[in-house]
Design an enzyme around this catalytic site. Structure first.
Site, PDB file in Angstrom:
ATOM      1  N   HIS A 129       0.876  -1.178   0.000  1.00 27.29           N
ATOM      2  CA  HIS A 129       0.000   0.000   0.000  1.00 27.29           C
ATOM      3  C   HIS A 129       0.915   1.229   0.000  1.00 27.29           C
ATOM      4  O   HIS A 129       1.991   1.193   0.606  1.00 27.29           O
ATOM      5  CB  HIS A 129      -0.839  -0.047   1.281  1.00 27.29           C
ATOM      6  CG  HIS A 129      -1.943   0.951   1.360  1.00 27.29           C
ATOM      7  ND1 HIS A 129      -1.724   2.275   1.652  1.00 27.29           N
ATOM      8  CD2 HIS A 129      -3.285   0.820   1.216  1.00 27.29           C
ATOM      9  CE1 HIS A 129      -2.882   2.911   1.679  1.00 27.29           C
ATOM     10  NE2 HIS A 129      -3.845   2.062   1.417  1.00 27.29           N
ATOM     11  N   ASP A 206       2.918  -3.857   8.483  1.00 25.32           N
ATOM     12  CA  ASP A 206       1.678  -3.148   8.208  1.00 25.32           C
ATOM     13  C   ASP A 206       0.555  -4.145   8.497  1.00 25.32           C
ATOM     14  O   ASP A 206       0.283  -5.041   7.697  1.00 25.32           O
ATOM     15  CB  ASP A 206       1.668  -2.683   6.744  1.00 25.32           C
ATOM     16  CG  ASP A 206       0.323  -2.086   6.343  1.00 25.32           C
ATOM     17  OD1 ASP A 206      -0.623  -2.127   7.146  1.00 25.32           O
ATOM     18  OD2 ASP A 206       0.232  -1.590   5.199  1.00 25.32           O
ATOM     19  N   GLN A 209      -4.620  -4.895   7.495  1.00 25.17           N
ATOM     20  CA  GLN A 209      -5.613  -5.872   7.029  1.00 25.17           C
ATOM     21  C   GLN A 209      -5.526  -7.181   7.801  1.00 25.17           C
ATOM     22  O   GLN A 209      -6.183  -8.154   7.427  1.00 25.17           O
ATOM     23  CB  GLN A 209      -5.424  -6.144   5.517  1.00 25.17           C
ATOM     24  CG  GLN A 209      -5.591  -4.932   4.632  1.00 25.17           C
ATOM     25  CD  GLN A 209      -7.054  -4.443   4.549  1.00 25.17           C
ATOM     26  OE1 GLN A 209      -7.992  -5.108   5.000  1.00 25.17           O
ATOM     27  NE2 GLN A 209      -7.242  -3.268   3.972  1.00 25.17           N
ATOM     28  N   LYS A 232     -10.814   0.042  10.389  1.00 23.28           N
ATOM     29  CA  LYS A 232     -10.955  -1.216   9.646  1.00 23.28           C
ATOM     30  C   LYS A 232     -11.300  -2.372  10.577  1.00 23.28           C
ATOM     31  O   LYS A 232     -11.470  -3.501  10.137  1.00 23.28           O
ATOM     32  CB  LYS A 232      -9.661  -1.549   8.899  1.00 23.28           C
ATOM     33  CG  LYS A 232      -9.356  -0.585   7.759  1.00 23.28           C
ATOM     34  CD  LYS A 232      -8.089  -1.001   7.058  1.00 23.28           C
ATOM     35  CE  LYS A 232      -7.489   0.108   6.232  1.00 23.28           C
ATOM     36  NZ  LYS A 232      -8.190   0.370   4.972  1.00 23.28           N
ATOM     37  N   CYS A 372      -4.627   2.245  -3.702  1.00 21.75           N
ATOM     38  CA  CYS A 372      -3.373   2.787  -3.148  1.00 21.75           C
ATOM     39  C   CYS A 372      -2.219   1.813  -3.325  1.00 21.75           C
ATOM     40  O   CYS A 372      -1.345   1.706  -2.455  1.00 21.75           O
ATOM     41  CB  CYS A 372      -3.521   3.170  -1.671  1.00 21.75           C
ATOM     42  SG  CYS A 372      -4.762   4.421  -1.389  1.00 21.75           S
TER      43      CYS A 372
HETATM   44  N1  PMP Z   1      -1.985  -0.538   4.603  1.00 22.09           N
HETATM   45  C1  PMP Z   1      -2.938  -1.334   4.111  1.00 22.09           C
HETATM   46  C2  PMP Z   1      -2.592  -2.745   3.743  1.00 22.09           C
HETATM   47  C3  PMP Z   1      -4.232  -0.854   3.959  1.00 22.09           C
HETATM   48  O1  PMP Z   1      -5.183  -1.643   3.468  1.00 22.09           O
HETATM   49  C4  PMP Z   1      -4.506   0.485   4.320  1.00 22.09           C
HETATM   50  C5  PMP Z   1      -5.904   1.059   4.145  1.00 22.09           C
HETATM   51  N2  PMP Z   1      -6.427   0.869   2.856  1.00 22.09           N
HETATM   52  C6  PMP Z   1      -3.483   1.258   4.840  1.00 22.09           C
HETATM   53  C7  PMP Z   1      -2.231   0.724   4.966  1.00 22.09           C
HETATM   54  C8  PMP Z   1      -3.699   2.680   5.256  1.00 22.09           C
HETATM   55  O2  PMP Z   1      -4.652   2.766   6.271  1.00 22.09           O
HETATM   56  P1  PMP Z   1      -5.213   4.191   6.695  1.00 22.09           P
HETATM   57  O3  PMP Z   1      -5.767   4.803   5.447  1.00 22.09           O
HETATM   58  O4  PMP Z   1      -6.277   3.883   7.679  1.00 22.09           O
HETATM   59  O5  PMP Z   1      -4.089   4.956   7.248  1.00 22.09           O
END
Ligand code: PMP
Length: 417
Positions: A129, A206, A209, A232, A372
């Site tokens: 991401h 990270d 998920q 999430k 992203c």
């Molecule tokens: N890493 C991963 C794997 C994600 O899925 C996300 C959210 N789509 C993020 C980072 C970023 O999370 P946030 O937008 O809540 O900061």
């Protein structure tokens, strides 16, 4: 969770129970919240709301207790010590706090063990991401270090052997997603951490998920830092968590400085508190913390093993459903392999945004775009995919409805001719 229990779970979520006409298959972007979370936030706002860690009033004391109790709950939920949980804005912010702290260390602001320079290497994967890529790009630019990455295969997958091929004695940081938000690949965390530590690198996870869906024990996984977001995992938005092993957190320079982070301040300099408070500059998101505390209470009542078992079934149903539709290319682990309960796919001849609109018109909420993860999509040879993702309230009927609608999408857009 049996089907009967899932019916009870759905009743707990106003955003699900109150919208029976909608199949909400976008929990990987943000999850719905149970009433117990919304109520906990409202109850706090009504009766206990005050600034925390400021002054000596009873109101501040009660609010501080609620704030710190939430921290203890979240720490216990992910196998961390209380001092190892730092509140941030979201997971993105948490990853930035680590990278910026390392940049400050490299600029001579303390925490020498985190200082990077020319010749040092930072390793990520091609599937990350942007939240776990761009902060490291910036850190490399600022310090003269080199960013390297583990390449993924045609399905967006990588293995620990692929990682080992990129590691070297110069590797200082290995940062990777526990679960990919695009492919659903579940990384072999303990192996990656061992490989990172074997070359003397820090392992950053990270867990955006994974924390909502798996039983995650950060201490036994051995990671040095981890990041995840409340929104999430059935909690509120506006709050993230940075986990760090306490001896590391006590040394990492705080990326944000200001009120509440210090022991002594003179006009020339400041001395910082130990973790976690040295990182929590300014007035903190107390209501959100209370909400996340209620969210982990809720998930713990369901039991994360039960959540995971249920989601493993949903993952298999999703994959079978999507893979069975002619002209649809599923990315990520092949049917039959383990994956998280999400499926990203490309429909031959139809742009993801059209697919998303078509599904939305039929009451099915999905996410479209590059999620992203532009480098990953570039590697997969597509500009965008459509992603369906499940959570504790998702039913097999919703996945069937997705399959039926997907079966019609190419004909609707004339892509089958
Ligand atoms: N890493 C991963 C794997 C994600 O899925 C996300 C959210 N789509 C993020 C980072 C970023 O999370 P946030 O937008 O809540 O900061």
């Amino acid at each position: 969770l049996s089907d009967r229990l899932v019916a009870d779970v759905r009743a707990d979520f106003p955003g699900i129970a109150g919208r029976p006409e909608r199949a909400y298959l976008d929990s990987a972007a943000t999850a719905q919240r149970p009433a117990s979370v919304i109520d906990a936030e409202a109850a706090f706002a009504r009766t206990e709301y005050a600034a925390v860690h400021r002054g000596s009033s009873m109101a501040t004391g009660e609010a501080t207790d609620a704030f710190e109790t939430a921290r203890e709950k979240v720490a216990a939920f992910v196998g961390a010590g209380d001092r190892e949980v730092v509140w941030t804005e979201n997971a993105t912010d948490a990853l930035n706090v680590v990278a910026l702290g390392m940049a400050d260390a490299s600029a001579g602001l303390g925490g020498e063990r985190f200082a990077l320079g020319a010749g040092d290497e930072i390793v990520v994967t091609e599937a990350e991401h942007h939240a776990n890529l761009i902060p490291w790009q910036r850190l490399a630019r600022r310090t003269g270090a080199t960013l390297r990455w583990v390449p993924v295969d045609d399905d967006g997958l990588w293995t620990t052997d692929d990682l080992r091929a990129v590691l070297s004695p110069r590797t200082r940081v290995v940062s990777f997603a526990h679960v990919s938000n695009v492919t659903g690949l579940i990384a072999p965390v303990a192996d990656v951490v061992d490989a990172a530590h074997a070359v003397g690198a820090l392992a950053v996870l990270d867990a955006c998920q994974s924390a909502p869906h798996l039983s995650v024990d950060l201490a036994s996984l051995g990671v040095d830092f981890a990041a995840f977001s409340a929104h999430k995992m059935a909690g509120p938005n506006g709050l993230g968590v940075l986990y760090g092993r306490s001896e590391l957190l006590d040394e990492l320079p705080p990326a944000r400085t200001g009120g509440s982070t210090i022991t002594t301040v003179t006009m020339d300099e400041a001395e910082f508190l130990p973790a976690p408070h040295r990182f929590e500059a300014g007035t903190q998101p107390v209501t959100q913390a209370v909400g996340l505390g209620a969210a982990v209470d809720y998930l713990s009542r369901l039991g994360m093993d039960a959540v995971h078992a249920r989601e493993a079934d949903l993952a298999a149903e999703l994959v079978e459903t999507v893979a069975a539709v002619p002209g649809v290319r599923l990315v990520g682990p092949a049917p039959g392999s383990a994956r998280a309960a999400l499926a990203s796919f490309a429909v031959d001849g139809v742009h993801a945004h059209d697919v998303g609109q078509f599904l939305d018109d039929r009451g099915i909420t999905v996410r479209t775009g590059h999620h992203c993860a532009q480098p990953l999509h570039r590697r997969l040879g597509v500009t965008a995919t459509t992603r369906a993702s499940a959570y504790v309230y998702t039913t097999s009927d919703e996945i069937r409805a997705l399959g039926e609608a997907l079966g019609e999408v190419r004909a609707f857009f004339g892509a089958d001719r």
